[in-house]
Design a protein around this motif. Sequence first.
Motif, PDB file in Angstrom:
ATOM      1  N   THR A  91     -10.723  10.174  11.660  1.00  0.00           N
ATOM      2  CA  THR A  91     -11.803   9.413  12.277  1.00  0.00           C
ATOM      3  C   THR A  91     -12.208   9.971  13.640  1.00  0.00           C
ATOM      4  N   SER A 129     -11.410  12.114   3.612  1.00  0.00           N
ATOM      5  CA  SER A 129     -12.078  11.795   4.873  1.00  0.00           C
ATOM      6  C   SER A 129     -11.864  10.347   5.284  1.00  0.00           C
ATOM      7  N   SER A 130     -11.459  10.177   6.514  1.00  0.00           N
ATOM      8  CA  SER A 130     -11.384   8.850   7.120  1.00  0.00           C
ATOM      9  C   SER A 130     -12.748   8.545   7.726  1.00  0.00           C
ATOM     10  N   GLY A 131     -12.831   7.446   8.395  1.00  0.00           N
ATOM     11  CA  GLY A 131     -14.060   7.150   9.132  1.00  0.00           C
ATOM     12  C   GLY A 131     -14.784   5.897   8.668  1.00  0.00           C
ATOM     13  N   ALA A 132     -14.389   5.350   7.499  1.00  0.00           N
ATOM     14  CA  ALA A 132     -15.121   4.207   6.959  1.00  0.00           C
ATOM     15  C   ALA A 132     -15.018   2.987   7.876  1.00  0.00           C
ATOM     16  N   ILE A 133     -13.816   2.702   8.339  1.00  0.00           N
ATOM     17  CA  ILE A 133     -13.631   1.486   9.147  1.00  0.00           C
ATOM     18  C   ILE A 133     -14.401   1.602  10.466  1.00  0.00           C
ATOM     19  N   GLY A 134     -14.268   2.759  11.101  1.00  0.00           N
ATOM     20  CA  GLY A 134     -14.961   2.978  12.370  1.00  0.00           C
ATOM     21  C   GLY A 134     -16.471   2.869  12.214  1.00  0.00           C
ATOM     22  N   ASN A 194     -11.060   8.742  -0.135  1.00  0.00           N
ATOM     23  CA  ASN A 194     -10.640   7.857   0.950  1.00  0.00           C
ATOM     24  C   ASN A 194      -9.806   6.768   0.313  1.00  0.00           C
ATOM     25  N   GLU A 195      -9.076   6.063   1.131  1.00  0.00           N
ATOM     26  CA  GLU A 195      -8.340   4.926   0.591  1.00  0.00           C
ATOM     27  C   GLU A 195      -9.331   3.808   0.305  1.00  0.00           C
ATOM     28  N   ASP A 197      -9.870   0.845   0.989  1.00  0.00           N
ATOM     29  CA  ASP A 197      -9.341  -0.126   1.956  1.00  0.00           C
ATOM     30  C   ASP A 197      -9.671  -1.574   1.607  1.00  0.00           C
ATOM     31  N   ASP A 248      -2.235   5.195   5.985  1.00  0.00           N
ATOM     32  CA  ASP A 248      -2.967   6.196   6.739  1.00  0.00           C
ATOM     33  C   ASP A 248      -3.395   7.297   5.783  1.00  0.00           C
ATOM     34  N   ASN A 249      -4.463   7.958   6.160  1.00  0.00           N
ATOM     35  CA  ASN A 249      -4.993   8.998   5.271  1.00  0.00           C
ATOM     36  C   ASN A 249      -4.196  10.289   5.332  1.00  0.00           C
ATOM     37  N   VAL A 281      -5.659   9.323  14.939  1.00  0.00           N
ATOM     38  CA  VAL A 281      -5.577   8.076  14.152  1.00  0.00           C
ATOM     39  C   VAL A 281      -4.170   7.746  13.661  1.00  0.00           C
TER      40      VAL A 281
HETATM   41  N1  GLU Z   1      -9.208   4.685   5.384  1.00  0.00           N
HETATM   42  C1  GLU Z   1      -9.458   4.535   6.773  1.00  0.00           C
HETATM   43  C2  GLU Z   1     -10.938   4.740   7.067  1.00  0.00           C
HETATM   44  O1  GLU Z   1     -11.654   5.331   6.302  1.00  0.00           O
HETATM   45  C3  GLU Z   1      -8.738   5.560   7.621  1.00  0.00           C
HETATM   46  C4  GLU Z   1      -7.260   5.546   7.648  1.00  0.00           C
HETATM   47  C5  GLU Z   1      -6.771   6.703   8.527  1.00  0.00           C
HETATM   48  O2  GLU Z   1      -7.556   7.227   9.285  1.00  0.00           O
HETATM   49  O3  GLU Z   1      -5.635   7.116   8.429  1.00  0.00           O
HETATM   50  O4  GLU Z   1     -11.402   4.328   8.099  1.00  0.00           O
END
Ligand code: GLU
Length: 369
Positions: free
Chosen positions: A17, A52-57, A137-138, A140, A153-154, A216
Amino acid sequence: MTRNLSSIKRIVVKVGTNLLSDRSGIDSQRIEQVVEDIVTLRSQGFQVLLVSSGAIGLGAKELGRTSAVKQVALRQACASIGQPILMSHYRAAFKRHDVVCSQVLITRSELNERKTFVNLRNSVQTLLDLGVVPVFNENDAVSTAEIGTAFGDNDRMSAFVASKIDADLLVILTDIDGLYTKNPRKEHDAVLLGEVEKIDDTVLSYAGTAGSVFSVGGMKTKLLAAKIASTAGCATIIASGYEKSVLSRLLAGEPLGTYIHADKRLGQRARWIINSSPKGTIRIDEGAVRALRAHKSLLPSGVVSVEGVFHEGDVVMVNEIAKAVPYYNSTEIMEMAGCQSKDIPRRLGKGKADVLFRPEDIVFLDHAE
Ligand code: GLU
């Protein structure tokens, strides 16, 4: 030891992220750079999968939130809002290079269950055959740590993905140059490690505690990810995503970041066992430990006690030394603890296995054969 990059075909790239976001939201320039780098690798014949992370942000920013989102349900809601935004950026960036990307959302339970895991493996293989870049991505919105379905965590998720699809290299791109002997943002004599042979307690201690995060998931989860990958015969590189064309430069042999060597590649079933979250613990006596180390089955006479509730075929801990898949559930094992194998039919009915599990159903955490 040197970096072994000669037989790499399949690469999993993980981006965090921090790397993808700037103050205003997504850093689309960074996404474009990562995508361009991936496209270059593909043109050199590598298969690349992205985590890729970033979804929550992104979801939080869409809602106008400026502070960190901590509450689980809200994080899940933010992920659900942010994930399509994240993918729209990737899609636009890949499209510019005429490359198709896809979205794959997974939870830990899918990888833990043999059937869904095989489905996932097949669909990912098909995507790769079609020349598509799968973006993981997870999921979530449906996975929560409380019910054990989350990776958390990713970093670790990317290692599980690498392991499941038999990747040769995992590249974790982060906001720091690699693994230092100390926190380089605080200590001036911190040294960047170019190579790590094996992740042991000393190496883990360099990362500090989970709280001393550099990004992260922090450095610790990156090392744990590298450990998971290494059991699959997959090497890991932790490097800075701020370096220009970092992926192509790494694959060209530039000694950037920290390279963590692969261990012996365990078979898929052994990896599945070792990487699954245990549902309980079977406590056994010393004699049984010796027998298991000598490639024998676990007999009921060696069982001291059972902790947790699990079904037959679930992965459980054996003391603190191994993970195994028993033929019996926790109630049955409790019932037969300390008994002789010949008593099993009388206690549990005829036609049942006379052992709790066989040598092929156990993997020692130290990977001893
Ligand atoms: N799955 C979370 C997201 O996309 C990120 C988890 C992580 O960054 O480790 O925001």
